[in-house]
Design a protein around this motif. Structure first.
Motif, PDB file in Angstrom:
ATOM      1  N   TYR A   1      18.240  -4.590  -2.954  1.00 30.96           N
ATOM      2  CA  TYR A   1      17.400  -3.389  -2.922  1.00 30.96           C
ATOM      3  C   TYR A   1      16.960  -3.057  -1.500  1.00 30.96           C
ATOM      4  N   SER A   2      16.854  -1.773  -1.230  1.00 30.26           N
ATOM      5  CA  SER A   2      16.038  -1.299  -0.126  1.00 30.26           C
ATOM      6  C   SER A   2      14.739  -0.842  -0.786  1.00 30.26           C
ATOM      7  N   LYS A   3      13.718  -1.684  -0.732  1.00 32.30           N
ATOM      8  CA  LYS A   3      12.505  -1.466  -1.531  1.00 32.30           C
ATOM      9  C   LYS A   3      11.501  -0.579  -0.802  1.00 32.30           C
ATOM     10  N   LEU A   4      11.057   0.444  -1.486  1.00 35.72           N
ATOM     11  CA  LEU A   4       9.983   1.268  -0.939  1.00 35.72           C
ATOM     12  C   LEU A   4       8.676   0.475  -1.009  1.00 35.72           C
ATOM     13  N   PRO A   5       7.868   0.526   0.039  1.00 36.62           N
ATOM     14  CA  PRO A   5       6.589  -0.207   0.036  1.00 36.62           C
ATOM     15  C   PRO A   5       5.533   0.545  -0.776  1.00 36.62           C
ATOM     16  N   LEU A   6       5.698   0.554  -2.084  1.00 37.76           N
ATOM     17  CA  LEU A   6       4.871   1.387  -2.959  1.00 37.76           C
ATOM     18  C   LEU A   6       3.409   0.943  -2.986  1.00 37.76           C
ATOM     19  N   GLU A   7       3.181  -0.358  -3.189  1.00 33.54           N
ATOM     20  CA  GLU A   7       1.794  -0.833  -3.234  1.00 33.54           C
ATOM     21  C   GLU A   7       1.130  -0.689  -1.870  1.00 33.54           C
ATOM     22  N   GLU A   8       1.888  -0.933  -0.814  1.00 36.06           N
ATOM     23  CA  GLU A   8       1.335  -0.743   0.533  1.00 36.06           C
ATOM     24  C   GLU A   8       0.932   0.707   0.743  1.00 36.06           C
ATOM     25  N   ALA A   9       1.762   1.631   0.247  1.00 35.44           N
ATOM     26  CA  ALA A   9       1.434   3.057   0.368  1.00 35.44           C
ATOM     27  C   ALA A   9       0.119   3.369  -0.335  1.00 35.44           C
ATOM     28  N   GLY A  10      -0.076   2.786  -1.516  1.00 32.38           N
ATOM     29  CA  GLY A  10      -1.329   2.994  -2.231  1.00 32.38           C
ATOM     30  C   GLY A  10      -2.515   2.461  -1.455  1.00 32.38           C
ATOM     31  N   ARG A  11      -2.368   1.262  -0.874  1.00 30.20           N
ATOM     32  CA  ARG A  11      -3.472   0.674  -0.105  1.00 30.20           C
ATOM     33  C   ARG A  11      -3.772   1.492   1.151  1.00 30.20           C
ATOM     34  N   GLU A  12      -2.712   2.025   1.786  1.00 35.09           N
ATOM     35  CA  GLU A  12      -2.929   2.858   2.973  1.00 35.09           C
ATOM     36  C   GLU A  12      -3.665   4.145   2.608  1.00 35.09           C
ATOM     37  N   CYS A  13      -3.346   4.699   1.458  1.00 39.23           N
ATOM     38  CA  CYS A  13      -4.063   5.906   1.002  1.00 39.23           C
ATOM     39  C   CYS A  13      -5.544   5.598   0.808  1.00 39.23           C
ATOM     40  N   ALA A  14      -5.837   4.423   0.253  1.00 36.77           N
ATOM     41  CA  ALA A  14      -7.234   4.015   0.063  1.00 36.77           C
ATOM     42  C   ALA A  14      -7.939   3.898   1.407  1.00 36.77           C
ATOM     43  N   ARG A  15      -7.273   3.301   2.380  1.00 35.66           N
ATOM     44  CA  ARG A  15      -7.873   3.157   3.714  1.00 35.66           C
ATOM     45  C   ARG A  15      -8.130   4.521   4.355  1.00 35.66           C
ATOM     46  N   LEU A  16      -7.145   5.410   4.231  1.00 35.91           N
ATOM     47  CA  LEU A  16      -7.251   6.710   4.887  1.00 35.91           C
ATOM     48  C   LEU A  16      -8.307   7.601   4.241  1.00 35.91           C
ATOM     49  N   ILE A  17      -8.454   7.516   2.905  1.00 35.78           N
ATOM     50  CA  ILE A  17      -9.444   8.381   2.258  1.00 35.78           C
ATOM     51  C   ILE A  17     -10.853   7.973   2.663  1.00 35.78           C
ATOM     52  N   VAL A  18     -11.057   6.669   2.882  1.00 39.43           N
ATOM     53  CA  VAL A  18     -12.367   6.216   3.364  1.00 39.43           C
ATOM     54  C   VAL A  18     -12.589   6.698   4.793  1.00 39.43           C
ATOM     55  N   ALA A  19     -11.545   6.617   5.613  1.00 39.69           N
ATOM     56  CA  ALA A  19     -11.656   7.078   6.994  1.00 39.69           C
ATOM     57  C   ALA A  19     -11.934   8.578   7.055  1.00 39.69           C
ATOM     58  N   GLN A  20     -11.372   9.333   6.088  1.00 40.54           N
ATOM     59  CA  GLN A  20     -11.590  10.779   6.062  1.00 40.54           C
ATOM     60  C   GLN A  20     -13.032  11.136   5.715  1.00 40.54           C
ATOM     61  N   SER A  21     -13.739  10.198   5.106  1.00 39.13           N
ATOM     62  CA  SER A  21     -15.110  10.460   4.673  1.00 39.13           C
ATOM     63  C   SER A  21     -16.130  10.135   5.750  1.00 39.13           C
ATOM     64  N   GLY A  22     -15.699   9.456   6.810  1.00 43.89           N
ATOM     65  CA  GLY A  22     -16.634   9.022   7.841  1.00 43.89           C
ATOM     66  C   GLY A  22     -16.790  10.036   8.952  1.00 43.89           C
ATOM     67  N   PRO A  23     -17.707   9.767   9.876  1.00 46.23           N
ATOM     68  CA  PRO A  23     -17.914  10.666  11.014  1.00 46.23           C
ATOM     69  C   PRO A  23     -16.753  10.569  11.994  1.00 46.23           C
ATOM     70  N   GLY A  24     -16.472  11.677  12.688  1.00 45.36           N
ATOM     71  CA  GLY A  24     -15.419  11.683  13.686  1.00 45.36           C
ATOM     72  C   GLY A  24     -14.049  11.407  13.101  1.00 45.36           C
ATOM     73  N   LYS A  25     -13.815  11.886  11.890  1.00 45.74           N
ATOM     74  CA  LYS A  25     -12.550  11.586  11.212  1.00 45.74           C
ATOM     75  C   LYS A  25     -11.368  12.230  11.924  1.00 45.74           C
ATOM     76  N   GLU A  26     -10.253  11.508  11.953  1.00 42.88           N
ATOM     77  CA  GLU A  26      -9.009  12.008  12.508  1.00 42.88           C
ATOM     78  C   GLU A  26      -7.917  11.898  11.456  1.00 42.88           C
ATOM     79  N   HIS A  27      -7.055  12.891  11.408  1.00 43.08           N
ATOM     80  CA  HIS A  27      -5.982  12.880  10.429  1.00 43.08           C
ATOM     81  C   HIS A  27      -4.834  12.015  10.931  1.00 43.08           C
TER      82      HIS A  27
END
Length: 352
Positions: free
Chosen positions: A307-333
């Motif tokens: 398999y060439s495995k997509l990092p699916l669970e990692e993608a989910g965890r990164e989304c969790a990290r980014l949504i928290v970062a989006q909620s803080g002050p001085g957020k960057e996309h």
């Protein structure tokens, strides 16, 4: 069962409702004697009082809940893995996950603005990307928002994005097949013309163009947008599609005189792997079955599966990290492009 209220506690304790509220609020700065606080808290415990989480969320301006927009069934391993990573990532940050059903974009934006949700994560697929209306409202109101698998890694957006490097996954897998001595590839290609499929197909053709010793045969799987919709909604349709795919692969192998030891059956979809592997084993166990997304079979248990495995669970965890970062002050996309990982398994006849 009737839940006790602040009014009930106040009546038993002999204090005003506001005093009871202050005594039960750990963050209150109003000076109360230790005796008053301990008396009120003791009575609250005896009465089985539970604070109103919604009311506290509204007061604090936070629900500690992230809404996830996904219109695919969680019975599909791909989306189950993404949601698993999301759930773990949010839990680690003290947040909850809420799967949202289809509704007008304005409804979910208002849910965030009304403190029912702290942000939104949109999970794309095929050509299903962030709707224009939703993207516009997110930008207009500054709603914390992350989009996954929407092909936005090379574009500026008003929110953070996470995507998969499908092209890198193809090159990784082709290098592995070449190293195994593969000289013929049957490319099991869906008839669904989506963004991800276009990227994968171009990458397959490019990789084989650089490897003239490897021949290519394209075998359409027969799944298009209409068939996919039926398969998602009906288990009987899933079985019907599997039988159709089995027949197509059978006919392709019977027509040609390929050397099994030097031939790979390349699945673009992980969901096709089990059927294709079944056909390959029936014809000759020396066939290699390769996939550009992981399926339901474990490579360590199935020889000649890679398999060439997509990092699916990692993608989910990164989304969790980014949504928290989006909620803080001085957020960057941020725009993340995650590379697949090679899961090579064991060639037939080798020891684990």
């Amino acid at each position: 069962m009737v839940r006790p209220t602040l009014k009930d506690i106040a009546a038993r304790a002999g204090y005003s409702i506001s005093t009871v509220s202050y005594a039960l609020n750990e963050k209150s700065t109003l000076p109360l004697s230790d005796k008053t606080k301990s008396t009120i808290r003791r009575i609250a415990r005896e009465m089985g009082y539970v604070p109103n989480g919604l009311a506290r969320s509204l007061q604090a301006g936070s629900s500690h809940t992230i809404g996830v927009l996904l219109d695919k069934p969680l019975t599909t391993p791909r989306y189950a893995a993404i949601v698993q990573g999301l759930s773990e990532g949010l839990t680690e940050r003290g947040l909850h996950l809420a799967l949202l059903h289809k509704a007008p974009a304005a409804r979910w934006i208002e849910a965030v603005r009304g403190y029912q949700l702290d942000g939104l994560i949109f999970i794309g697929h095929d050509d299903h990307e962030v709707p224009v209306e939703l993207a516009g409202l997110v930008t207009k109101h500054g709603v914390p928002f992350v989009a996954l698998d929407c092909g936005a890694f090379d574009e500026e957006r008003g929110y953070s994005t996470v995507d998969f490097d499908y092209g890198a996954g193809v090159e990784m897998l082709m290098t592995e097949l070449e190293g195994r001595g593969i000289r013929s590839v049957y490319y099991l290609r869906p008839d669904l013309v989506s963004r991800a499929e276009r990227i994968r197909e171009r990458a397959v053709l490019s990789a084989l163009g650089e490897r003239p010793d490897i021949g290519l045969r394209v075998v359409p799987t027969g799944i298009d947008a209409q068939v996919l919709r039926r398969v998602d909604e009906d288990r009987d349709q899933q079985s019907a599609y599997a039988q159709e795919l089995l027949g197509r692969v059978e006919r392709a192998l019977e027509k040609d005189d390929a050397d099994p030891a030097r031939t790979a059956l390349l699945c673009s979809w992980g969901a096709d792997v089990e059927v294709v592997y079944q056909v390959a084993q029936r014809h000759d166990s020396r066939f290699t079955v390769a996939a550009l997304a992981s399926g339901t079979l474990t490579v360590g248990l199935w020889p000649n599966l890679v398999y060439s495995k997509l990092p699916l669970e990692e993608a989910g965890r990164e989304c969790a990290r980014l949504i928290v970062a989006q909620s803080g002050p001085g957020k960057e996309h941020e725009r993340l492009l995650l590379k697949p990982e090679l899961d090579p398994g064991q060639p037939a006849g080798t020891n684990s």
